[in-house]
Design an enzyme around this catalytic site. Structure first.
Site, PDB file in Angstrom:
ATOM      1  N   TYR A 120     -44.003  35.608 -36.521  1.00  0.00           N
ATOM      2  CA  TYR A 120     -45.544  34.907 -36.730  1.00  0.00           C
ATOM      3  C   TYR A 120     -45.927  34.786 -37.964  1.00  0.00           C
ATOM      4  CZ  TYR A 120     -49.820  32.872 -35.545  1.00  0.00           C
ATOM      5  OH  TYR A 120     -50.907  31.572 -35.499  1.00  0.00           O
ATOM      6  N   TRP A 122     -47.883  32.015 -40.714  1.00  0.00           N
ATOM      7  CA  TRP A 122     -47.891  30.395 -41.851  1.00  0.00           C
ATOM      8  C   TRP A 122     -46.680  30.363 -42.834  1.00  0.00           C
ATOM      9  CZ3 TRP A 122     -51.834  26.779 -42.916  1.00  0.00           C
ATOM     10  CH2 TRP A 122     -52.859  26.754 -41.886  1.00  0.00           C
TER      11      TRP A 122
HETATM   12  N1  LIG Z   1     -59.139  39.181 -36.896  1.00  0.00           N
HETATM   13  C1  LIG Z   1     -58.769  38.904 -36.473  1.00  0.00           C
HETATM   14  N2  LIG Z   1     -57.788  39.027 -37.053  1.00  0.00           N
HETATM   15  C2  LIG Z   1     -56.757  37.353 -37.416  1.00  0.00           C
HETATM   16  C3  LIG Z   1     -58.007  35.375 -37.316  1.00  0.00           C
HETATM   17  C4  LIG Z   1     -58.823  35.626 -36.571  1.00  0.00           C
HETATM   18  O1  LIG Z   1     -59.668  35.130 -36.306  1.00  0.00           O
HETATM   19  N3  LIG Z   1     -59.900  37.481 -36.746  1.00  0.00           N
HETATM   20  N4  LIG Z   1     -57.036  34.910 -37.108  1.00  0.00           N
HETATM   21  C5  LIG Z   1     -55.371  34.961 -37.054  1.00  0.00           C
HETATM   22  C6  LIG Z   1     -54.949  33.890 -37.016  1.00  0.00           C
HETATM   23  S1  LIG Z   1     -55.560  32.250 -36.405  1.00  0.00           S
HETATM   24  C7  LIG Z   1     -53.822  33.299 -37.910  1.00  0.00           C
HETATM   25  S2  LIG Z   1     -53.087  31.660 -38.119  1.00  0.00           S
HETATM   26  C8  LIG Z   1     -53.020  34.606 -38.510  1.00  0.00           C
HETATM   27  C9  LIG Z   1     -52.518  34.302 -39.672  1.00  0.00           C
HETATM   28  O2  LIG Z   1     -51.031  35.434 -39.807  1.00  0.00           O
HETATM   29  P1  LIG Z   1     -50.623  35.238 -41.042  1.00  0.00           P
HETATM   30  O3  LIG Z   1     -49.607  34.090 -40.733  1.00  0.00           O
HETATM   31  O4  LIG Z   1     -49.409  36.718 -40.846  1.00  0.00           O
HETATM   32  O5  LIG Z   1     -50.752  35.400 -42.545  1.00  0.00           O
HETATM   33  P2  LIG Z   1     -50.461  34.692 -43.802  1.00  0.00           P
HETATM   34  O6  LIG Z   1     -51.708  35.912 -44.359  1.00  0.00           O
HETATM   35  O7  LIG Z   1     -50.986  33.723 -43.584  1.00  0.00           O
HETATM   36  O8  LIG Z   1     -48.683  35.822 -43.663  1.00  0.00           O
HETATM   37  C10 LIG Z   1     -47.744  34.791 -43.980  1.00  0.00           C
HETATM   38  C11 LIG Z   1     -47.219  35.679 -45.159  1.00  0.00           C
HETATM   39  O9  LIG Z   1     -45.875  35.819 -45.531  1.00  0.00           O
HETATM   40  C12 LIG Z   1     -45.586  35.212 -46.916  1.00  0.00           C
HETATM   41  N5  LIG Z   1     -44.564  34.158 -46.928  1.00  0.00           N
HETATM   42  C13 LIG Z   1     -45.484  32.834 -48.089  1.00  0.00           C
HETATM   43  N6  LIG Z   1     -44.589  32.317 -48.180  1.00  0.00           N
HETATM   44  C14 LIG Z   1     -42.917  32.936 -47.194  1.00  0.00           C
HETATM   45  C15 LIG Z   1     -41.348  32.402 -48.181  1.00  0.00           C
HETATM   46  O10 LIG Z   1     -41.390  31.223 -47.828  1.00  0.00           O
HETATM   47  N7  LIG Z   1     -41.199  33.455 -47.008  1.00  0.00           N
HETATM   48  C16 LIG Z   1     -41.161  34.625 -47.020  1.00  0.00           C
HETATM   49  N8  LIG Z   1     -40.172  35.321 -46.816  1.00  0.00           N
HETATM   50  N9  LIG Z   1     -42.782  34.711 -47.304  1.00  0.00           N
HETATM   51  C17 LIG Z   1     -43.657  34.196 -47.392  1.00  0.00           C
HETATM   52  C18 LIG Z   1     -47.025  35.952 -47.077  1.00  0.00           C
HETATM   53  O11 LIG Z   1     -46.811  36.586 -48.991  1.00  0.00           O
HETATM   54  C19 LIG Z   1     -48.087  36.023 -46.378  1.00  0.00           C
HETATM   55  O12 LIG Z   1     -47.055  37.774 -46.843  1.00  0.00           O
HETATM   56  O13 LIG Z   1     -54.189  35.963 -38.102  1.00  0.00           O
HETATM   57  C20 LIG Z   1     -54.881  36.192 -36.832  1.00  0.00           C
HETATM   58  N10 LIG Z   1     -55.329  37.005 -37.326  1.00  0.00           N
HETATM   59  N1  LIG Z   2     -60.238  29.101 -46.121  1.00  0.00           N
HETATM   60  C1  LIG Z   2     -59.501  28.778 -45.484  1.00  0.00           C
HETATM   61  N2  LIG Z   2     -59.079  28.150 -44.260  1.00  0.00           N
HETATM   62  C2  LIG Z   2     -58.440  28.019 -42.719  1.00  0.00           C
HETATM   63  C3  LIG Z   2     -57.574  29.227 -42.990  1.00  0.00           C
HETATM   64  C4  LIG Z   2     -58.081  30.390 -43.688  1.00  0.00           C
HETATM   65  O1  LIG Z   2     -57.230  31.787 -43.515  1.00  0.00           O
HETATM   66  N3  LIG Z   2     -58.573  30.050 -45.225  1.00  0.00           N
HETATM   67  N4  LIG Z   2     -57.227  29.356 -41.822  1.00  0.00           N
HETATM   68  C5  LIG Z   2     -56.606  28.108 -41.425  1.00  0.00           C
HETATM   69  C6  LIG Z   2     -56.771  28.862 -39.707  1.00  0.00           C
HETATM   70  S1  LIG Z   2     -54.832  29.426 -39.303  1.00  0.00           S
HETATM   71  C7  LIG Z   2     -57.267  28.531 -38.614  1.00  0.00           C
HETATM   72  S2  LIG Z   2     -56.399  29.091 -37.043  1.00  0.00           S
HETATM   73  C8  LIG Z   2     -58.285  27.964 -38.506  1.00  0.00           C
HETATM   74  C9  LIG Z   2     -59.472  28.623 -37.877  1.00  0.00           C
HETATM   75  O2  LIG Z   2     -60.801  27.550 -37.466  1.00  0.00           O
HETATM   76  P1  LIG Z   2     -61.832  28.645 -36.365  1.00  0.00           P
HETATM   77  O3  LIG Z   2     -61.450  29.046 -35.092  1.00  0.00           O
HETATM   78  O4  LIG Z   2     -62.439  27.578 -35.715  1.00  0.00           O
HETATM   79  O5  LIG Z   2     -62.550  29.866 -37.643  1.00  0.00           O
HETATM   80  P2  LIG Z   2     -63.257  31.448 -37.912  1.00  0.00           P
HETATM   81  O6  LIG Z   2     -63.632  30.514 -39.214  1.00  0.00           O
HETATM   82  O7  LIG Z   2     -62.537  31.755 -36.998  1.00  0.00           O
HETATM   83  O8  LIG Z   2     -64.621  30.592 -37.032  1.00  0.00           O
HETATM   84  C10 LIG Z   2     -65.292  29.662 -37.142  1.00  0.00           C
HETATM   85  C11 LIG Z   2     -67.207  30.089 -36.689  1.00  0.00           C
HETATM   86  O9  LIG Z   2     -66.963  30.529 -35.366  1.00  0.00           O
HETATM   87  C12 LIG Z   2     -68.328  31.636 -34.963  1.00  0.00           C
HETATM   88  N5  LIG Z   2     -67.946  31.965 -33.822  1.00  0.00           N
HETATM   89  C13 LIG Z   2     -66.993  33.005 -33.670  1.00  0.00           C
HETATM   90  N6  LIG Z   2     -67.161  33.717 -31.979  1.00  0.00           N
HETATM   91  C14 LIG Z   2     -68.216  32.887 -32.079  1.00  0.00           C
HETATM   92  C15 LIG Z   2     -69.046  32.624 -30.607  1.00  0.00           C
HETATM   93  O10 LIG Z   2     -68.326  33.054 -30.001  1.00  0.00           O
HETATM   94  N7  LIG Z   2     -69.994  31.622 -30.284  1.00  0.00           N
HETATM   95  C16 LIG Z   2     -69.857  30.018 -31.402  1.00  0.00           C
HETATM   96  N8  LIG Z   2     -70.977  29.703 -31.255  1.00  0.00           N
HETATM   97  N9  LIG Z   2     -69.354  30.897 -32.544  1.00  0.00           N
HETATM   98  C17 LIG Z   2     -68.923  31.790 -33.040  1.00  0.00           C
HETATM   99  C18 LIG Z   2     -68.243  32.284 -36.771  1.00  0.00           C
HETATM  100  O11 LIG Z   2     -69.655  32.204 -36.554  1.00  0.00           O
HETATM  101  C19 LIG Z   2     -67.420  31.468 -37.979  1.00  0.00           C
HETATM  102  O12 LIG Z   2     -67.387  31.607 -38.881  1.00  0.00           O
HETATM  103  O13 LIG Z   2     -59.011  27.663 -40.180  1.00  0.00           O
HETATM  104  C20 LIG Z   2     -57.255  27.207 -40.716  1.00  0.00           C
HETATM  105  N10 LIG Z   2     -58.883  26.897 -42.523  1.00  0.00           N
HETATM  106 MO   LIG Z   3     -54.416  30.122 -37.287  1.00  0.00          MO
END
Ligand SMILES: Nc1nc2c(c(=O)[nH]1)N[C@H]1C(S)=C(S)[C@@H](COP(=O)(O)OP(=O)(O)OC[C@H]3O[C@@H](n4cnc5c(=O)[nH]c(N)nc54)[C@H](O)[C@@H]3O)O[C@H]1N2
Ligand SMILES: Nc1nc2c(c(=O)[nH]1)N[C@H]1C(S)=C(S)[C@@H](COP(=O)(O)OP(=O)(O)OC[C@H]3O[C@@H](n4cnc5c(=O)[nH]c(N)nc54)[C@H](O)[C@@H]3O)O[C@H]1N2
Ligand SMILES: [Mo]
Length: 786
Positions: A120, A122
């Site tokens: 998994y 990005w």
């Molecule tokens: N506590 C908490 N944890 C969360 C979340 C949260 O809200 N709270 N959010 C979750 C969510 S929504 C998501 S999507 C995940 C994200 O989790 P990930 O998608 O695993 O996070 P990234 O940091 O984007 O990791 C991408 C990795 O790929 C590497 N990479 C980039 N380009 C390439 C390439 O071309 N080739 C290779 N081999 N590697 C590459 C980068 O260096 C990086 O280390 O985290 C989740 N974890």
């Molecule tokens: N700059 C930046 N942008 C991103 C990403 C990133 O890594 N960096 N990641 C991308 C990815 S993979 C994803 S999945 C999306 C995620 O998009 P979201 O999941 O919507 O984003 P979050 O920042 O986790 O949450 C938004 C807000 O929800 C509020 N919140 C949390 N829990 C609760 C709750 O129980 N109730 C209510 N009402 N509010 C709550 C928090 O205050 C938080 O700031 O963002 C994307 N956009």
């Molecule tokens: Mo995500």
């Protein structure tokens, strides 16, 4: 239908595309490349501009690297040293042979169903060098792998939504566009806010960042915004803030429904024509089912929102053209399915679904592409072949699977068995960033015999692997940039050769496949350049009836092709609303299911047949709050993409004393004697991390917030009693499933205590390179020692 952008001069003829947006490449007099914002973007993101900086490049993986114990003593040797062992650099030809031998050994001994290739993450933008597509194609070529299903982003949403309305991806692609909202919406109620911070991203790469302008336009037309969130900053600019305790949105929505139903403000005509289950909802809300009426007073006790405010909001919602939006975070929780079901139920009772300006959204401002007016089409893609292994895991259950091979689990109405994973192969993700309860994960990570990763940087996951193969960055390869609803195709041209021995994932997999005798099957005889043309041509023909797209050579010469914006507005569920019999939904009834016979039939105690308030595993109302009285939210980071580029100057500038900030309410800080900027220890029974206090009135008392993505940096790589030094919230989050339905992550359901840190501050070592050992004298590979 397409406009080609003619480059204005050789100085500005190149583009770089990241998930954060488009950059121009300019060159100094000496020819040194530099990234600058693309002038076509009115609100460009600063993320990624410094990816060529020394700070970023210093952490590149430069050569194939093997964990010393693994190389010396064979697969499975001293797994407890993963994360702290030294590495030995090995030339590519040897690395290919070693990886091929190990894959062959594991496949011959345990079968392909013992390889976890879910991988998994990005990765980077670019349609061909898309790490996920490359690894899946490779593993399919060598006999298959265990997949991970759904996502960390909206795992609960993606399992529940098809039962009650439509698949998440379809819904996200259909969101009523911002221009239509500006013209017709009056009230925008945002559960979890609509932070511009998050709208910096689109997976695959945004063109113009449109959300700030969209919100400005809506405000100019008089739209009122309500931010239902513990954090005021979740809406940038003027909005009414309705602070709510985390994890309680379902209770608030039930309180709103109680007002609508008991005051006859519900739209019965809509409910009977377009929905099933309104009767069950009514009985539950009025308390006929369980003796508890879900009154505003009842909701107030749970949510902390004053009852009068709930009544007022219900009246405003019913009397206005109202868009009800949910962030993804509100389903990344214990029983997260219920929040989305409740959002749909509320919107159905107002009866504006399918009309311009009203209805529901599930992700405005989570990505730049949601609510875009640009064309929604599927882009160029690399075929992944087919997977001979049928076993899968719900993506966020990886630690459970590793720790309990053979154990049974429920998922979406069926029961399955966890596979016995012997080898993990990862490319394009960072599990030591994204998984919850990382201390438990350290334990799980010790189970497999071999862990292989392709990485650009020495992230924590790379440091904890056995074999790390150096991947090139997008700027070091040619690719095609595209994302649906971003309205463009971008020629992502190689800017410089890959650093040191780095190679693209494609070349790495091609080399291993060759050593396994499957080279031709993997490459089909095409070079990377030939693949680009091949994929482009397939895309061109697939879309030729709706779009005239230039030939590949013309596209490549132009650098960028912009599609014309369709002149028809996008309105979610418009077709269904106009003719529900002619355009039924793909739910069992063809309608919106406020009650689902099918889900009720699964008999899950944690996911009943209609939107229900169920206590989260951890929340401010639970007993556990006596010991751990703060609710920790971990939001998406403003200054990076997850963990990506955390080592960049832009991300580091957001840290205080080198650690990730933790937002605290002044009352919570005072009660603990914590001053602004002070380093604190954040802890619960699962673990502890350090973070720097940032005190703000913008946050509800009892709640704390840390952005995700600080590179995981434990004092020791062991499952218990290890202090994380850098501010990674996953040192304390819980690794539990949302429910038996989705098995999704519940990262947002987390209680902690916070205290001032006393004693000598340990140095942050996240951005140090691992230790390297000299090449082994006798590199004989001991594959038998497992
Ligand atoms: N506590 C908490 N944890 C969360 C979340 C949260 O809200 N709270 N959010 C979750 C969510 S929504 C998501 S999507 C995940 C994200 O989790 P990930 O998608 O695993 O996070 P990234 O940091 O984007 O990791 C991408 C990795 O790929 C590497 N990479 C980039 N380009 C390439 C390439 O071309 N080739 C290779 N081999 N590697 C590459 C980068 O260096 C990086 O280390 O985290 C989740 N974890
Ligand atoms: N700059 C930046 N942008 C991103 C990403 C990133 O890594 N960096 N990641 C991308 C990815 S993979 C994803 S999945 C999306 C995620 O998009 P979201 O999941 O919507 O984003 P979050 O920042 O986790 O949450 C938004 C807000 O929800 C509020 N919140 C949390 N829990 C609760 C709750 O129980 N109730 C209510 N009402 N509010 C709550 C928090 O205050 C938080 O700031 O963002 C994307 N956009
Ligand atoms: Mo995500």
């Amino acid at each position: 239908m397409s406009k080609q952008e003619t480059p204005s001069g050789t100085q500005q003829s190149e583009f770089a595309l990241g998930h954060w947006g488009m950059h121009r490449i300019s060159r100094s007099a000496a020819g040194e490349p530099n990234l600058i914002p693309w002038e076509g973007d009115g609100n460009p993101s600063p993320i990624g501009l410094d990816q060529l900086s020394d700070e970023v490049q210093a952490l590149r993986v430069r050569r194939p690297s093997f964990r010393e114990s693994w190389l010396r003593d064979g697969a499975g040797a001293r797994r407890e040293r993963r994360g702290s062992d030294r590495f030995v650099e090995v030339p590519w030809d040897e690395a290919f042979e070693l990886v091929a031998m190990e894959l062959n050994r594991v496949i011959a001994t345990h079968g392909n169903k013992s390889i976890f290739g879910g991988s998994y993450g990005w990765g980077s933008a670019g349609r061909f060098h898309h790490a996920q597509s490359q690894i899946h194609r490779f593993l399919n070529t060598v006999g298959g792998y265990v997949k991970g299903r759904d996502s960390y982003s909206f795992g609960a949403g993606s399992v529940i939504m098809p039962h009650i309305a439509a698949p998440m991806e379809q819904l996200l692609d259909q969101h009523t566009d911002w221009t239509t909202l500006a013209a017709h919406c009056e009230l925008f109620v945002a559960f979890g806010g609509i932070p511009l911070r998050n709208a910096q991203m689109t997976a695959g790469g945004p063109s113009r960042h449109r959300v700030r302008e969209a919100l400005d336009q809506m405000r100019a037309r008089g739209v009122r915004f309500v931010n239902v969130s513990p954090l005021k900053q979740d809406i940038d600019g003027p909005a009414d803030w309705m602070p709510i305790r985390p994890g309680c949105d379902v209770a608030l929505i039930l309180g709103l429904l109680h007002v609508l139903i008991s005051e006859n403000l519900d739209n019965r005509e809509f409910l009977s024509r377009y929905c099933v289950g309104a009767e069950q909802v009514k009985r539950y809300v009025l308390g006929d089912k369980d003796g508890q009426a879900k009154t505003p007073q009842w909701a107030s006790t749970i949510t902390g929102v004053p009852a009068q405010k709930i009544v007022e909001l219900a009246h405003d919602i019913a009397r206005s053209k109202t868009m009800i939006n949910a962030s993804w975070s509100i389903q990344r929780q214990s029983h997260g399915e219920q929040t989305y079901w409740a959002i749909v139920t509320l919107a159905a009772h107002i009866g504006q679904i399918g009309q311009s300006g009203g209805g529901f959204g599930i992700g405005y401002a989570t990505l730049n592409s949601v609510g875009s007016s640009e064309l929604g089409i599927s882009g160029p893609r690399l075929s992944q072949g087919s997977n001979a292994v049928k076993e899968f895991i719900p993506v966020a259950r990886i630690a459970d699977a590793l720790l309990n091979p053979g154990a049974r689990f429920d998922y979406d109405g069926s029961n399955y068995k966890y596979p016995d994973i012997r080898l993990i192969y990862w490319a394009g993700g960072n599990p030591y960033h994204h998984h919850q309860d990382l201390n438990r994960f350290i334990d799980a990570w010790r189970k497999p015999e071999t862990i292989i990763i392709h990485e650009q940087f020495w992230t924590s996951s790379a440091k904890a692997a056995d074999i790390v193969l150096p991947a090139s960055m997008t700027l070091e390869r040619d690719d095609i940039g595209f994302a649906s609803r971003e309205g463009q195709l971008v020629a992502m041209k190689l800017l410089r050769e890959p650093i040191a021995d780095a190679r693209s994932d494609f070349e790495i997999f091609a080399g291993i496949a060759r050593s396994m005798g499957k080279g031709h099957e993997f490459t089909e005889g095409r070079t990377a350049e030939e693949w680009l043309e091949y994929m482009y041509e397939e895309f061109r023909q697939r879309n030729s009836s709706i779009l005239s797209i230039p030939l590949f050579q013309d596209f490549w010469a132009a650098g960028r092709v912009e599609f014309q914006t369709p002149n028809k507005p996008t309105i979610m569920f418009e077709g269904f609303r106009t003719d529900p019999e002619g355009n039924p939904l793909k739910t069992p009834s063809g309608r919106i299911e406020l009650f689902s016979e099918k889900i009720a039939g699964f008999g899950y105690d944690d996911c009943p047949g209609q939107a229900t308030w169920l206590e989260p595993v951890e929340w401010l109302g639970s007993q556990k709050a006596d010991r751990f009285p703060l609710h920790l939210l971990s939001q998406e980071p403003r200054r990076r993409l997850h963990s990506q580029l955390d080592h960049s100057p832009h991300s580091r500038a957001g840290k205080v004393k080198g650690r990730e900030p933790i937002l605290l309410n002044p009352k919570d800080a005072d009660a603990r004697g914590i001053a602004d900027g002070q380093v604190v220890r954040v802890f619960n029974e699962r673990g502890a991390c350090l973070a720097s206090a940032q005190i703000t009135e913008d946050l509800l008392e009892g709640v704390a917030v840390i952005a995700t993505g600080a590179w995981f940096d434990p004092t020791e790589w062991k499952p218990t009693n290890s202090l994380e030094k850098h501010g990674n919230p996953n040192a304390v989050t819980i690794d539990a499933p949302a429910s038996k339905l989705s098995q999704a992550t519940v990262a947002q359901s987390c209680l902690v205590q916070v205290e001032a840190f006393v004693g000598e501050l340990p140095a942050v070592t996240a951005f140090d390179l691992p230790e390297f050992a000299p090449a082994l004298e006798n590199e004989a590979y001991q594959s038998s020692q497992v």
